[in-house]
Design an enzyme around this catalytic site. Structure first.
Site, PDB file in Angstrom:
ATOM      1  N   ILE A  15     -10.373  -9.328   6.665  1.00 50.02           N
ATOM      2  CA  ILE A  15     -11.120  -9.559   7.912  1.00 50.02           C
ATOM      3  C   ILE A  15     -12.024  -8.383   8.257  1.00 50.02           C
ATOM      4  O   ILE A  15     -13.044  -8.563   8.909  1.00 50.02           O
ATOM      5  CB  ILE A  15     -10.188  -9.909   9.104  1.00 50.02           C
ATOM      6  CG1 ILE A  15      -9.174  -8.815   9.399  1.00 50.02           C
ATOM      7  CG2 ILE A  15      -9.482 -11.218   8.852  1.00 50.02           C
ATOM      8  CD1 ILE A  15      -8.298  -9.130  10.623  1.00 50.02           C
ATOM      9  N   SER A  50      -0.742  -7.444  15.554  1.00 46.83           N
ATOM     10  CA  SER A  50      -0.265  -8.723  15.020  1.00 46.83           C
ATOM     11  C   SER A  50       0.732  -9.312  16.002  1.00 46.83           C
ATOM     12  O   SER A  50       1.389  -8.579  16.743  1.00 46.83           O
ATOM     13  CB  SER A  50       0.425  -8.499  13.678  1.00 46.83           C
ATOM     14  OG  SER A  50       1.128  -9.669  13.299  1.00 46.83           O
ATOM     15  N   TYR A  69       7.163  -3.083   9.609  1.00 52.10           N
ATOM     16  CA  TYR A  69       5.800  -3.589   9.853  1.00 52.10           C
ATOM     17  C   TYR A  69       5.657  -4.013  11.316  1.00 52.10           C
ATOM     18  O   TYR A  69       4.702  -3.623  11.999  1.00 52.10           O
ATOM     19  CB  TYR A  69       5.489  -4.765   8.920  1.00 52.10           C
ATOM     20  CG  TYR A  69       4.146  -5.402   9.211  1.00 52.10           C
ATOM     21  CD1 TYR A  69       2.958  -4.736   8.896  1.00 52.10           C
ATOM     22  CD2 TYR A  69       4.059  -6.650   9.836  1.00 52.10           C
ATOM     23  CE1 TYR A  69       1.728  -5.306   9.177  1.00 52.10           C
ATOM     24  CE2 TYR A  69       2.827  -7.222  10.114  1.00 52.10           C
ATOM     25  CZ  TYR A  69       1.668  -6.539   9.785  1.00 52.10           C
ATOM     26  OH  TYR A  69       0.446  -7.106  10.085  1.00 52.10           O
ATOM     27  N   LYS A  82       3.165  -2.536  14.310  1.00 50.35           N
ATOM     28  CA  LYS A  82       2.210  -3.355  15.068  1.00 50.35           C
ATOM     29  C   LYS A  82       2.508  -3.266  16.569  1.00 50.35           C
ATOM     30  O   LYS A  82       1.593  -3.397  17.392  1.00 50.35           O
ATOM     31  CB  LYS A  82       2.247  -4.800  14.560  1.00 50.35           C
ATOM     32  CG  LYS A  82       1.710  -4.936  13.135  1.00 50.35           C
ATOM     33  CD  LYS A  82       0.203  -4.843  13.093  1.00 50.35           C
ATOM     34  CE  LYS A  82      -0.363  -3.842  12.153  1.00 50.35           C
ATOM     35  NZ  LYS A  82      -1.842  -3.850  12.099  1.00 50.35           N
ATOM     36  N   SER A 128      -5.762 -13.487   2.903  1.00 50.52           N
ATOM     37  CA  SER A 128      -6.519 -12.281   2.540  1.00 50.52           C
ATOM     38  C   SER A 128      -5.716 -11.582   1.454  1.00 50.52           C
ATOM     39  O   SER A 128      -4.804 -12.164   0.883  1.00 50.52           O
ATOM     40  CB  SER A 128      -6.670 -11.380   3.771  1.00 50.52           C
ATOM     41  OG  SER A 128      -5.393 -10.864   4.143  1.00 50.52           O
TER      42      SER A 128
END
Ligand SMILES: NC(=O)c1ccc[n+]([C@@H]2O[C@H](COP(=O)([O-])OP(=O)(O)OC[C@H]3O[C@@H](n4cnc5c(N)ncnc54)[C@H](OP(=O)(O)O)[C@@H]3O)[C@@H](O)[C@H]2O)c1
Ligand SMILES: *[C@@H]1O[C@H](CO)[C@@H](O)[C@H](O)[C@H]1NC(C)=O
Ligand SMILES: *[C@@H]1O[C@H](CO)[C@@H](O)[C@H](O)[C@H]1NC(C)=O
Ligand SMILES: *[C@@H]1O[C@H](CO)[C@@H](O)[C@H](O)[C@H]1NC(C)=O
Length: 314
Positions: free
Chosen positions: A48, A170, A198, A202, A233
């Site tokens: 992105i 996210s 993760y 975020k 992606s």
């Protein structure tokens, strides 16, 4: 037989509209032009970030692509130039897994560029390991590198105000938990699963934006965090290939393309009149309410102060 056909047709039509409306999501409707403005996008050689670069270059911005690999960064810069029709696109090396690299990027930038209108903290990864400075990889790249980068560039953002800092988080932040003891002891967000770390990184992105907004009062620099959607992606590059293959048929239907996935970033960067919403979190080009832990004043301040000492700012 005819019932079977009708049911099939209804299913196909429903799936079509589901995909067109829900999966693709809202688009950034701003027609703002950016001639004379400068933007930085981290991790813009793919995914992105690259689509964001193409859109902003088309609007006339000077686009600085801040990427860790010279080879991939320069190849992507040529693509962005071709696709946008703009020649005002520059590659500058930035490895967020190295505080030294962040400092030298900022030094180069401040020396050579007279303004900064939009900073997009987009780079992110899902993988184990340690940064050059010994921090957990996801804490170091997704949060700490961007924390230092933003702070070093703040003087230029203030001089160029009204300006914006957009940080790509996210929806996974909802599952995050920041274990400050573990951060202090092990320089990482946890010793458990990759997904836990993760999610915590975020959550750091959202809390960083929350605290940054407080520190920006009266400056005309505004800041936003966001969830871009689920996107096909290179983000799954470190995920088990068997699992990726199993998910691919579903992701082709349920995931956004990178071009669809950059719309909320563009909205936060461009939409006029968003300033009163500074500090807030967006998804699907819409401001969202956060759970208490993602707007926790004390945790945000504690994370900020710890990040200052860990990044050597203070
Ligand atoms: N994909 C999704 O479904 C999804 C969902 C929610 C949130 N997000 C967030 O969206 C952002 C962009 O993800 P994407 O889907 O576009 O992923 P992507 O295709 O993997 O792109 C990530 C970018 O970050 C760069 N990067 C990684 N480590 C870096 C480092 N140490 N220094 C500088 N750049 C670095 C990568 O560079 P290299 O090519 O050199 O590795 C790449 O350019 C991330 O912050 C991610 O957390 C993605
Ligand atoms: C995004 O917004 C559009 C327009 O309001 C809506 O129709 C769609 O359902 C939303 N998608 C998601 C995933 O929330
Ligand atoms: C912020 O913007 C307002 C409205 O344009 C302006 O009046 C004010 O002087 C600006 N403040 C700073 C610190 O630039
Ligand atoms: C992926 O996961 C499967 C099932 O859990 C496992 O058997 C396989 O060894 C894994 N593949 C790799 C490359 O790690």
């Amino acid at each position: 037989m005819s019932c079977f056909l009708i049911c099939g047709a209804v299913f196909v039509v429903a799936a079509y509209f589901y995909h067109e409306i829900i999966v693709k999501g809202k688009r950034c409707t701003s027609t703002v032009k950016l001639h004379g403005k400068t933007v930085i996008i981290t991790g813009s050689n793919t995914g992105i970030g690259k689509r964001t670069a193409v859109d902003l270059a088309k609007r006339g911005a000077r686009v600085i692509m801040a990427c860790r690999s010279r080879e991939r960064g320069e190849a992507a810069m040529l693509d962005v130039k071709t696709e946008s029709g703009s020649s005002d696109v520059v590659f500058m090396p930035l490895d967020l897994a190295s505080l030294k690299s962040v400092r030298s990027f900022a030094e180069n930038f401040l020396k050579s560029e007279s303004r900064l209108d939009i900073l997009i903290n987009n780079a992110g990864l899902l993988c184990e390991g340690r940064t050059d400075d010994g921090f957990g990889m996801m804490f170091g790249v997704n949060h700490l590198g961007h924390f230092l980068l933003t702070n070093l560039l703040l003087p230029r953002l203030k001089e160029s105000a009204p300006s914006r800092v957009v940080t790509v988080s996210s929806v996974a932040h909802n599952f995050g938990h920041i274990d400050f003891d573990c951060l202090n002891k092990h320089k990482t967000l946890g010793l458990g699963s990759t997904m836990n770390k993760y999610s915590a990184s975020k959550l750091c992105n959202v809390l960083f934006t929350h605290e940054l907004n407080k520190r920006l009062q009266g400056t005309n620099v505004s800041c936003f965090s966001l969830h871009p959607g689920a996107i096909s992606s290179e983000f799954d590059r470190n995920v088990n290939r068997t699992l990726v293959m199993l998910i691919t048929p579903l992701s082709l239907f349920f995931f956004k393309t990178p071009e669809q996935g950059c719309q909320t970033t563009l909205h936060c960067a461009l939409q006029p009149g968003l300033e009163p919403l500074s500090g807030r979190y967006f998804s699907n080009c819409t401001v969202r309410n956060l759970f208490a832990k993602a707007r926790d004043d004390a945790a945000a301040k504690k994370l900020w102060e710890l990040s200052e000492s860990m990044s050597g700012l203070q």
